[in-house]
Structures are given as structure tokens and as C-alpha cells.
Write a protein that holds these residues in place. Structure first.
Motif, PDB file in Angstrom:
ATOM      1  N   LEU A  36     -34.183  33.631  45.471  1.00 50.30           N
ATOM      2  CA  LEU A  36     -34.798  34.856  44.481  1.00 50.30           C
ATOM      3  C   LEU A  36     -35.980  34.268  43.681  1.00 50.30           C
ATOM      4  CD1 LEU A  36     -31.555  36.894  43.290  1.00 50.30           C
ATOM      5  CD2 LEU A  36     -33.017  37.458  45.230  1.00 50.30           C
ATOM      6  N   PRO A  37     -35.883  33.235  43.009  1.00 51.37           N
ATOM      7  CA  PRO A  37     -37.061  32.933  42.342  1.00 51.37           C
ATOM      8  C   PRO A  37     -38.097  32.176  43.427  1.00 51.37           C
ATOM      9  CG  PRO A  37     -35.261  31.403  41.520  1.00 51.37           C
ATOM     10  CD  PRO A  37     -34.803  32.631  42.501  1.00 51.37           C
ATOM     11  N   SER A  38     -37.538  31.891  44.470  1.00 53.58           N
ATOM     12  CA  SER A  38     -38.440  30.980  45.401  1.00 53.58           C
ATOM     13  C   SER A  38     -39.370  32.367  46.294  1.00 53.58           C
ATOM     14  CB  SER A  38     -37.708  30.367  46.468  1.00 53.58           C
ATOM     15  OG  SER A  38     -37.038  29.252  45.784  1.00 53.58           O
ATOM     16  N   LEU A  39     -38.717  33.646  46.382  1.00 56.69           N
ATOM     17  CA  LEU A  39     -39.543  34.520  46.575  1.00 56.69           C
ATOM     18  C   LEU A  39     -40.782  35.096  45.801  1.00 56.69           C
ATOM     19  CD1 LEU A  39     -36.746  37.029  47.852  1.00 56.69           C
ATOM     20  CD2 LEU A  39     -38.292  36.133  49.247  1.00 56.69           C
ATOM     21  N   LEU A  40     -40.464  34.811  44.385  1.00 55.75           N
ATOM     22  CA  LEU A  40     -41.696  35.028  43.319  1.00 55.75           C
ATOM     23  C   LEU A  40     -42.670  33.844  43.902  1.00 55.75           C
ATOM     24  CD1 LEU A  40     -39.650  36.139  40.321  1.00 55.75           C
ATOM     25  CD2 LEU A  40     -40.863  37.495  41.846  1.00 55.75           C
ATOM     26  N   VAL A  41     -42.487  32.841  43.907  1.00 60.60           N
ATOM     27  CA  VAL A  41     -43.265  31.613  44.193  1.00 60.60           C
ATOM     28  C   VAL A  41     -44.068  31.913  45.609  1.00 60.60           C
ATOM     29  CG1 VAL A  41     -43.419  29.217  44.637  1.00 60.60           C
ATOM     30  CG2 VAL A  41     -41.953  29.929  42.829  1.00 60.60           C
ATOM     31  N   ALA A  42     -43.356  32.330  46.560  1.00 59.73           N
ATOM     32  CA  ALA A  42     -43.780  32.663  47.851  1.00 59.73           C
ATOM     33  C   ALA A  42     -45.022  33.748  47.699  1.00 59.73           C
ATOM     34  CB  ALA A  42     -42.981  33.184  48.960  1.00 59.73           C
ATOM     35  N   TRP A  43     -44.589  34.844  46.875  1.00 61.10           N
ATOM     36  CA  TRP A  43     -45.667  35.967  46.730  1.00 61.10           C
ATOM     37  C   TRP A  43     -46.603  35.563  46.010  1.00 61.10           C
ATOM     38  CZ3 TRP A  43     -46.604  38.650  42.343  1.00 61.10           C
ATOM     39  CH2 TRP A  43     -47.507  40.094  42.485  1.00 61.10           C
ATOM     40  N   ILE A  52     -41.192  26.132  49.717  1.00 58.46           N
ATOM     41  CA  ILE A  52     -40.022  25.234  50.166  1.00 58.46           C
ATOM     42  C   ILE A  52     -39.872  24.165  49.119  1.00 58.46           C
ATOM     43  CG2 ILE A  52     -39.409  23.549  52.097  1.00 58.46           C
ATOM     44  CD1 ILE A  52     -40.608  25.613  54.072  1.00 58.46           C
ATOM     45  N   ALA A  53     -40.933  23.375  48.839  1.00 58.29           N
ATOM     46  CA  ALA A  53     -40.713  22.368  47.910  1.00 58.29           C
ATOM     47  C   ALA A  53     -40.069  23.037  46.621  1.00 58.29           C
ATOM     48  CB  ALA A  53     -42.197  21.828  47.652  1.00 58.29           C
ATOM     49  N   PHE A  54     -40.472  24.235  46.138  1.00 57.56           N
ATOM     50  CA  PHE A  54     -40.091  24.741  44.999  1.00 57.56           C
ATOM     51  C   PHE A  54     -38.450  25.020  45.183  1.00 57.56           C
ATOM     52  CE2 PHE A  54     -38.877  28.572  42.352  1.00 57.56           C
ATOM     53  CZ  PHE A  54     -39.190  28.088  41.087  1.00 57.56           C
ATOM     54  N   GLY A  55     -37.994  25.591  46.230  1.00 56.84           N
ATOM     55  CA  GLY A  55     -36.673  26.010  46.589  1.00 56.84           C
ATOM     56  C   GLY A  55     -35.892  24.601  46.515  1.00 56.84           C
ATOM     57  N   ILE A  56     -36.307  23.747  47.437  1.00 57.99           N
ATOM     58  CA  ILE A  56     -35.458  22.609  47.466  1.00 57.99           C
ATOM     59  C   ILE A  56     -35.357  21.895  45.953  1.00 57.99           C
ATOM     60  CG2 ILE A  56     -35.658  20.036  48.176  1.00 57.99           C
ATOM     61  CD1 ILE A  56     -36.865  21.364  50.919  1.00 57.99           C
ATOM     62  N   GLY A  57     -36.438  22.006  45.134  1.00 61.42           N
ATOM     63  CA  GLY A  57     -36.574  21.300  43.845  1.00 61.42           C
ATOM     64  C   GLY A  57     -35.382  22.031  43.032  1.00 61.42           C
ATOM     65  N   LEU A  58     -35.313  23.184  42.988  1.00 65.35           N
ATOM     66  CA  LEU A  58     -34.430  24.136  42.452  1.00 65.35           C
ATOM     67  C   LEU A  58     -32.996  23.806  42.669  1.00 65.35           C
ATOM     68  CD1 LEU A  58     -35.859  27.722  41.990  1.00 65.35           C
ATOM     69  CD2 LEU A  58     -35.388  26.070  40.294  1.00 65.35           C
ATOM     70  N   VAL A  59     -32.685  23.673  44.024  1.00 65.93           N
ATOM     71  CA  VAL A  59     -31.137  23.283  44.606  1.00 65.93           C
ATOM     72  C   VAL A  59     -30.964  21.899  44.089  1.00 65.93           C
ATOM     73  CG1 VAL A  59     -29.874  22.635  46.697  1.00 65.93           C
ATOM     74  CG2 VAL A  59     -31.356  24.659  46.651  1.00 65.93           C
ATOM     75  N   ILE A  60     -32.006  20.981  44.058  1.00 65.03           N
ATOM     76  CA  ILE A  60     -31.527  19.572  43.610  1.00 65.03           C
ATOM     77  C   ILE A  60     -31.225  19.721  42.091  1.00 65.03           C
ATOM     78  CG2 ILE A  60     -32.801  17.494  42.847  1.00 65.03           C
ATOM     79  CD1 ILE A  60     -34.299  17.730  45.553  1.00 65.03           C
ATOM     80  N   ALA A  61     -32.139  20.441  41.405  1.00 64.46           N
ATOM     81  CA  ALA A  61     -31.885  20.625  39.896  1.00 64.46           C
ATOM     82  C   ALA A  61     -30.428  21.408  39.585  1.00 64.46           C
ATOM     83  CB  ALA A  61     -33.064  21.471  39.145  1.00 64.46           C
ATOM     84  N   ALA A  62     -30.184  22.194  40.191  1.00 72.86           N
ATOM     85  CA  ALA A  62     -29.000  22.854  40.145  1.00 72.86           C
ATOM     86  C   ALA A  62     -27.853  22.097  40.458  1.00 72.86           C
ATOM     87  CB  ALA A  62     -28.930  24.361  41.217  1.00 72.86           C
TER      88      ALA A  62
END
Length: 113
Positions: free
Chosen positions: A81-88, A97-107
Motif C-alpha cells: 500500500l505505501p509502495s503504491l504511493l511511492v510508485a505513483w 521495489i527498493a522502497f518495498g523491500i526496505g519496508l519488508v526488511i524494517a517490518a
């Protein structure tokens, strides 16, 4: 008997696989140059990359731990969901992709599943 004679069926199979892989990719590039296509077809084809990306990413987002999960316990959906905002906002696949992977790592670092 030479090596080629003994493996003729294998060589024909490999050649057939090469043709089946290369021809569907080469023929459209050769004959369907973007300038000669009608505007409506060019507009329709502009959605193909997005559709392919959605088809690749969709199952990974909605199927979590082996079953369909569209709730807040689905880590990948909550990251998407936040990755969609970054994509837009960024309009950049790599950044998204880097943002999404970073969020998964942080979570996962902070203990969310």
C-alpha cells in the motif's frame, strides 16, 4: 556414427525451442514499429507493461503464507500500500521495489512476522 547423428532428435528439439522462443519476440519488433501503428492500438499497448507487472506482483501480495489473505496480518499487502504511493509519486520501478523491500526488511527487523 557421429555425435550429430546420435543426437539429431535433441538438436531438432533445441532448434524448435529456440524458434518458439525467439520468433514471438522478433516478429512484432520487425513488423510493428511504433510509428506505423494506429493511435488507438498504441494507446492500448501502453497498458501491457502495467498489466504484466500486476500479474507478476498480485499473487505475491495477496497470497501470504500459502493462502489468500487481504487483511492487516498480510505483511506484503501492508507494504504494498505505501509502495503504491511511492510508485505513483516517483514513477520509477527501481525506487518502488527498493522502497518495498526496505519496508519488508524494517517490518521483519522490528518483529512483524
Amino acid at each position: 556414427m557421429s555425435w550429430f547423428e546420435g543426437h539429431a532428435a535433441l538438436l531438432i528439439c533445441i532448434l524448435g525451442c529456440v524458434l518458439a522462443t525467439v520468433l514471438p519476440k522478433v516478429i512484432p519488433v520487425m513488423f510493428l514499429k511504433g510509428d506505423c501503428l494506429p493511435v488507438l492500438l498504441r494507446r492500448w499497448l501502453s497498458f501491457v507493461p502495467v498489466a504484466v507487472m500486476a500479474a507478476l506482483v498480485g499473487p505475491d501480495v495477496f497470497f501470504y503464507e500459502g493462502r489468500f489473505n487481504a487483511g492487516p496480518s498480510n505483511l506484503f499487502l501492508m507494504v504494498a500500500l505505501p509502495s503504491l504511493l511511492v510508485a505513483w509519486w516517483g514513477k520509477n520501478y527501481f525506487l518502488t521495489i527498493a522502497f518495498g523491500i526496505g519496508l519488508v526488511i524494517a517490518a521483519r527487523w522490528f518483529g512483524w512476522q
